[in-house]
Design a protein around this motif. Sequence first.
Motif, PDB file in Angstrom:
ATOM      1  N   ALA A 164       0.770  -1.100   0.066  1.00  0.00           N
ATOM      2  CA  ALA A 164       0.059  -0.004  -0.257  1.00  0.00           C
ATOM      3  C   ALA A 164       0.968   1.127  -0.025  1.00  0.00           C
ATOM      4  CB  ALA A 164      -0.902   0.141   1.230  1.00  0.00           C
ATOM      5  N   SER A 173      -3.624   5.866   0.536  1.00  0.00           N
ATOM      6  CA  SER A 173      -2.854   4.518   0.441  1.00  0.00           C
ATOM      7  C   SER A 173      -2.067   4.472   1.609  1.00  0.00           C
ATOM      8  CB  SER A 173      -2.053   4.540  -0.747  1.00  0.00           C
ATOM      9  OG  SER A 173      -0.845   5.473  -0.940  1.00  0.00           O
ATOM     10  N   ALA A 216       3.392   6.597  -6.013  1.00  0.00           N
ATOM     11  CA  ALA A 216       2.590   6.994  -7.199  1.00  0.00           C
ATOM     12  C   ALA A 216       1.904   8.388  -7.133  1.00  0.00           C
ATOM     13  CB  ALA A 216       1.625   6.059  -7.317  1.00  0.00           C
ATOM     14  N   ALA A 217       1.548   8.802  -5.719  1.00  0.00           N
ATOM     15  CA  ALA A 217       0.899  10.185  -5.569  1.00  0.00           C
ATOM     16  C   ALA A 217       2.218  11.230  -5.799  1.00  0.00           C
ATOM     17  CB  ALA A 217       0.273  10.254  -4.112  1.00  0.00           C
ATOM     18  N   LEU A 246      -5.112  11.201  -2.905  1.00  0.00           N
ATOM     19  CA  LEU A 246      -5.240   9.603  -3.124  1.00  0.00           C
ATOM     20  C   LEU A 246      -3.805   8.913  -2.510  1.00  0.00           C
ATOM     21  CD1 LEU A 246      -6.215  10.173  -6.840  1.00  0.00           C
ATOM     22  CD2 LEU A 246      -7.719   9.692  -4.749  1.00  0.00           C
ATOM     23  N   GLY A 247      -2.902   9.590  -2.491  1.00  0.00           N
ATOM     24  CA  GLY A 247      -1.725   9.057  -2.058  1.00  0.00           C
ATOM     25  C   GLY A 247      -1.780   8.736  -0.253  1.00  0.00           C
ATOM     26  N   ILE A 285       3.386   1.775  -1.836  1.00  0.00           N
ATOM     27  CA  ILE A 285       3.916   2.063  -2.985  1.00  0.00           C
ATOM     28  C   ILE A 285       2.899   3.472  -3.722  1.00  0.00           C
ATOM     29  CG2 ILE A 285       4.008   1.211  -5.457  1.00  0.00           C
ATOM     30  CD1 ILE A 285       4.646  -1.385  -4.216  1.00  0.00           C
ATOM     31  N   GLY A 286       1.733   3.081  -3.126  1.00  0.00           N
ATOM     32  CA  GLY A 286       0.678   4.336  -3.673  1.00  0.00           C
ATOM     33  C   GLY A 286       1.228   5.822  -3.080  1.00  0.00           C
ATOM     34  N   SER A 287       2.028   5.857  -2.078  1.00  0.00           N
ATOM     35  CA  SER A 287       2.560   7.125  -1.834  1.00  0.00           C
ATOM     36  C   SER A 287       3.531   7.569  -2.842  1.00  0.00           C
ATOM     37  CB  SER A 287       3.225   7.090  -0.525  1.00  0.00           C
ATOM     38  OG  SER A 287       2.531   6.590   0.543  1.00  0.00           O
TER      39      SER A 287
END
Lengths: 266, 178, 78
Positions: free
Chosen positions: C17, C67, C23-24, C63-64, C19-21
């Motif tokens: 999860a 996550s 991506a943000a 959104l980041g 990883i989403g940071s």
Amino acid sequence: MGKLFFYVALALVVVSGVLFAPEHAALAIHPMDQFNVASLTGGAVSTFAITNVTLWLALAVVCVFLLMVVGSSRRAIVPSRAQSIAELTYGFIYKMVEDVAGKDGVKFFPYIMTLFMFILMANFLGLIPMSFTTTSHIAVTAILAGLVFFTVTIVGFVKNGVGFLGLFWVSSAPLALRPILAIIELISYFVRPVSHSIRLAGNVMAGHAVLKVFAGFAGALGLFSFLPIFAITAVYALEVLVAFIQAYVFTILTCVYLKDALHPSH
Amino acid sequence: MASNTQDAAHGAAESAPGMPQLDFSTFGNQIFWLAIALVAIYLILSRVALPRIAAVLAERQGTITNDLAAAEDLKAKAVEAEDAYNKALADARAEAQRIAAETRAEIQVGLDEAIAKADEQIAAKAAESEKAIGEIKAGALESVKVVAADTAEALVTALGGKADAKAVAAAVADRMKG
Amino acid sequence: MEGDIAQLGQFIGAGLAAIGSGAAAIGVGHVAGNFLAGALRNPSAAAGQTATLFIGIAFAEALGIFSFLVALLLMFAV
């Protein structure tokens, strides 16, 4: 002299950290403990108990009072420092409301100013070491975002009646796409309070947790604890920026939502 | 690391949900105090702070506007004064020029008179002198005739002739003409 | 090594999860970079658009944060 004292104290802290480093220091990282709500008088956290939340909320109110009321009490034509800050804040938010929400959004200015001042003061007070950050709690930010959501929705329907639903009916899109877009718009409308609240709480919580994690490293590394201390300094500076930016973002998004309610034409 | 995970699990076990943010038992307390704080801030801002700051800003705006107007006035006055000064300067210059021209004309008239007078005097003097010169010249010619006639008579007498005075005079006059 | 398989899953999930940071972060960088590119082309219009910049960054970052929240929930709340 003060500087020297500070450096000596810092050196003592580092040396004592090296000498009396706990055996299992790496295990002592509890980044979430700083968010615990505890009663100041002892006992359970009931609804009306005086807790650390009460204390830091009261301090935020006191800070707002000191800045906005005491700071401007001299009504000077040539302002003092505190009065300048109060006036700049006033002008900053007033211009934001006017620019983003439009002229008829100005009558909501006191509400928006309340939100901004509260979040700003709570964020900054939370940056004091050993303090408690009220805005890191979902309960607090959810109430703030929920207030905005319900206010905006009610204002939208009162101002525009059923026409407020035009917000979801994208008249510039092809007719076939409009129902799909309406569903997407509807979902995004109801996600607003969620993202609005979690953005603030998440940013603040993440920053404070990161600080705590680095602080735990500093305790565990002994002699090399200066590395995490540098990192903490850098992250702290970033957090000061984030504290302001998040208050700004919360406020400007409120203005954007308010504009949607006042002028729903898509 | 193993004990770390155990520790985390331990912490999770201690306070029912591990994140204090999700401990719903504290929500009522937080929301209650938050509501009080927000109402307090709203009252502080809307009743006292914002009207006061708005008044101060308006007052400052008024002061600035007044000061600007006053400055505008003073500037206009300065421009006026400069204009008056320039006008006075131009007047003075014109006056000076006029006086100079007048003086020059006066002087010219006096000069002309003086010149004319001087010319007259000079002309009179010149005429007188000419007359005197003419007289002297005539006198001189007469003397020359007498001397020439006398000399011619003496020469003729010395050469043993007898000089006829009339002939000699005629000859001298003849010569003088030539 | 002790601990049970559920904890293993929790921590692996939390890491995923997180990883989403990242991506943000890419998203936020994209917003800021494009703003800078536009601002350098037309500096006179840039000042009026800083509010839009912050709104864009806020949306991308939210959104980041989601996550990050999922990671926290997996670590501490599940």
